[in-house]
Design a protein around this motif. Structure first.
Motif, PDB file in Angstrom:
ATOM      1  N   ASP A  27      23.332 -12.528 -36.216  1.00 30.66           N
ATOM      2  CA  ASP A  27      22.891 -11.406 -37.052  1.00 30.66           C
ATOM      3  C   ASP A  27      23.451 -11.495 -38.466  1.00 30.66           C
ATOM      4  O   ASP A  27      23.542 -10.508 -39.188  1.00 30.66           O
ATOM      5  N   MET A  28      23.821 -12.706 -38.873  1.00 30.93           N
ATOM      6  CA  MET A  28      24.377 -12.941 -40.200  1.00 30.93           C
ATOM      7  C   MET A  28      23.434 -13.830 -41.004  1.00 30.93           C
ATOM      8  O   MET A  28      22.627 -14.558 -40.446  1.00 30.93           O
ATOM      9  N   GLN A  29      23.567 -13.750 -42.321  1.00 29.27           N
ATOM     10  CA  GLN A  29      22.778 -14.614 -43.183  1.00 29.27           C
ATOM     11  C   GLN A  29      23.679 -15.356 -44.161  1.00 29.27           C
ATOM     12  O   GLN A  29      24.739 -14.863 -44.536  1.00 29.27           O
ATOM     13  N   VAL A  30      23.234 -16.559 -44.519  1.00 31.52           N
ATOM     14  CA  VAL A  30      23.913 -17.373 -45.507  1.00 31.52           C
ATOM     15  C   VAL A  30      23.049 -17.314 -46.762  1.00 31.52           C
ATOM     16  O   VAL A  30      21.849 -17.599 -46.716  1.00 31.52           O
ATOM     17  N   ILE A  31      23.668 -16.919 -47.851  1.00 38.04           N
ATOM     18  CA  ILE A  31      22.942 -16.632 -49.085  1.00 38.04           C
ATOM     19  C   ILE A  31      23.534 -17.442 -50.231  1.00 38.04           C
ATOM     20  O   ILE A  31      24.753 -17.607 -50.315  1.00 38.04           O
ATOM     21  N   LEU A  32      22.668 -17.900 -51.129  1.00 39.91           N
ATOM     22  CA  LEU A  32      23.091 -18.517 -52.374  1.00 39.91           C
ATOM     23  C   LEU A  32      22.716 -17.594 -53.516  1.00 39.91           C
ATOM     24  O   LEU A  32      21.677 -16.933 -53.478  1.00 39.91           O
ATOM     25  N   ALA A  33      23.545 -17.573 -54.549  1.00 36.11           N
ATOM     26  CA  ALA A  33      23.224 -16.809 -55.755  1.00 36.11           C
ATOM     27  C   ALA A  33      23.857 -17.484 -56.958  1.00 36.11           C
ATOM     28  O   ALA A  33      24.892 -18.151 -56.843  1.00 36.11           O
ATOM     29  N   LYS A  34      23.212 -17.295 -58.088  1.00 35.27           N
ATOM     30  CA  LYS A  34      23.761 -17.690 -59.373  1.00 35.27           C
ATOM     31  C   LYS A  34      24.088 -16.388 -60.093  1.00 35.27           C
ATOM     32  O   LYS A  34      23.271 -15.461 -60.111  1.00 35.27           O
ATOM     33  N   ILE A  35      25.285 -16.322 -60.650  1.00 31.96           N
ATOM     34  CA  ILE A  35      25.688 -15.089 -61.308  1.00 31.96           C
ATOM     35  C   ILE A  35      26.264 -15.383 -62.687  1.00 31.96           C
ATOM     36  O   ILE A  35      26.812 -16.462 -62.930  1.00 31.96           O
ATOM     37  N   GLN A  36      26.125 -14.404 -63.580  1.00 34.87           N
ATOM     38  CA  GLN A  36      26.692 -14.518 -64.921  1.00 34.87           C
ATOM     39  C   GLN A  36      26.897 -13.115 -65.461  1.00 34.87           C
ATOM     40  O   GLN A  36      26.000 -12.275 -65.349  1.00 34.87           O
ATOM     41  N   GLY A  37      28.066 -12.865 -66.012  1.00 34.16           N
ATOM     42  CA  GLY A  37      28.364 -11.542 -66.535  1.00 34.16           C
ATOM     43  C   GLY A  37      28.931 -10.645 -65.449  1.00 34.16           C
ATOM     44  O   GLY A  37      29.563 -11.111 -64.511  1.00 34.16           O
ATOM     45  N   GLU A  38      28.680  -9.348 -65.589  1.00 34.68           N
ATOM     46  CA  GLU A  38      29.239  -8.380 -64.646  1.00 34.68           C
ATOM     47  C   GLU A  38      28.157  -7.777 -63.778  1.00 34.68           C
ATOM     48  O   GLU A  38      27.050  -7.506 -64.244  1.00 34.68           O
ATOM     49  N   PHE A  39      28.481  -7.540 -62.522  1.00 39.25           N
ATOM     50  CA  PHE A  39      27.558  -6.937 -61.578  1.00 39.25           C
ATOM     51  C   PHE A  39      27.749  -5.427 -61.580  1.00 39.25           C
ATOM     52  O   PHE A  39      28.087  -4.836 -62.598  1.00 39.25           O
ATOM     53  N   VAL A  40      27.568  -4.792 -60.457  1.00 43.76           N
ATOM     54  CA  VAL A  40      27.626  -3.348 -60.293  1.00 43.76           C
ATOM     55  C   VAL A  40      28.805  -3.011 -59.382  1.00 43.76           C
ATOM     56  O   VAL A  40      28.990  -3.662 -58.352  1.00 43.76           O
ATOM     57  N   TRP A  41      29.572  -2.000 -59.743  1.00 41.81           N
ATOM     58  CA  TRP A  41      30.613  -1.522 -58.829  1.00 41.81           C
ATOM     59  C   TRP A  41      29.932  -0.952 -57.599  1.00 41.81           C
ATOM     60  O   TRP A  41      29.013  -0.130 -57.709  1.00 41.81           O
TER      61      TRP A  41
END
Length: 121
Positions: A27-41
């Motif tokens: 019931d888990m997922q493996v995810i990729l993401a590219k990030i830059q800057g600030e996200f959301v609290w």
């Protein structure tokens, strides 16, 4: 059952802060993401969240401190802990996440960066 090449998967997308699912484990997922800057609290009330840095340096902000997570390292954010992933100096960071299939991207926070569907690549 075939190996998954992370470099090939990262080459398939460019959009930042948009998770892409590459595998499921129970019931888990493996995810990729590219990030830059600030996200959301935000926080996830019922789910832990594992971040692995593949490329670059992740700054995981908590209300009382910031943890620096470098390439090859992981950090686990326990359920209920408010956090804000970020990067510095314009660096694009590549992360791999391991989390439950039904997790809300930004917890209970609704924001323009909130994603409700993760493309499978």
């Amino acid at each position: 059952m075939k190996p998954i090449n992370l470099k090939e998967k990262y080459a398939k997308f460019s959009k930042q802060w948009h998770p892409h699912q590459i595998a499921t484990v129970d019931d888990m997922q493996v995810i990729l993401a590219k990030i830059q800057g600030e996200f959301v609290w935000h926080a996830h009330a019922d789910e832990d969240e594992l971040f692995q840095v593949i490329k670059g340096t992740l700054y995981m902000k908590f209300r009382d401190r910031t943890e620096v997570v470098k390439a090859g390292e992981i950090i686990v954010v326990p359920k209920g802990v408010e956090h804000c992933p970020s990067t510095r100096d314009g660096e694009e960071v590549h992360i791999l996440l391991f989390e439950k299939l039904d997790i809300a991207h930004t917890g209970r926070v609704q924001h323009e960066m909130t994603q409700t569907e993760y493309p499978k690549i």
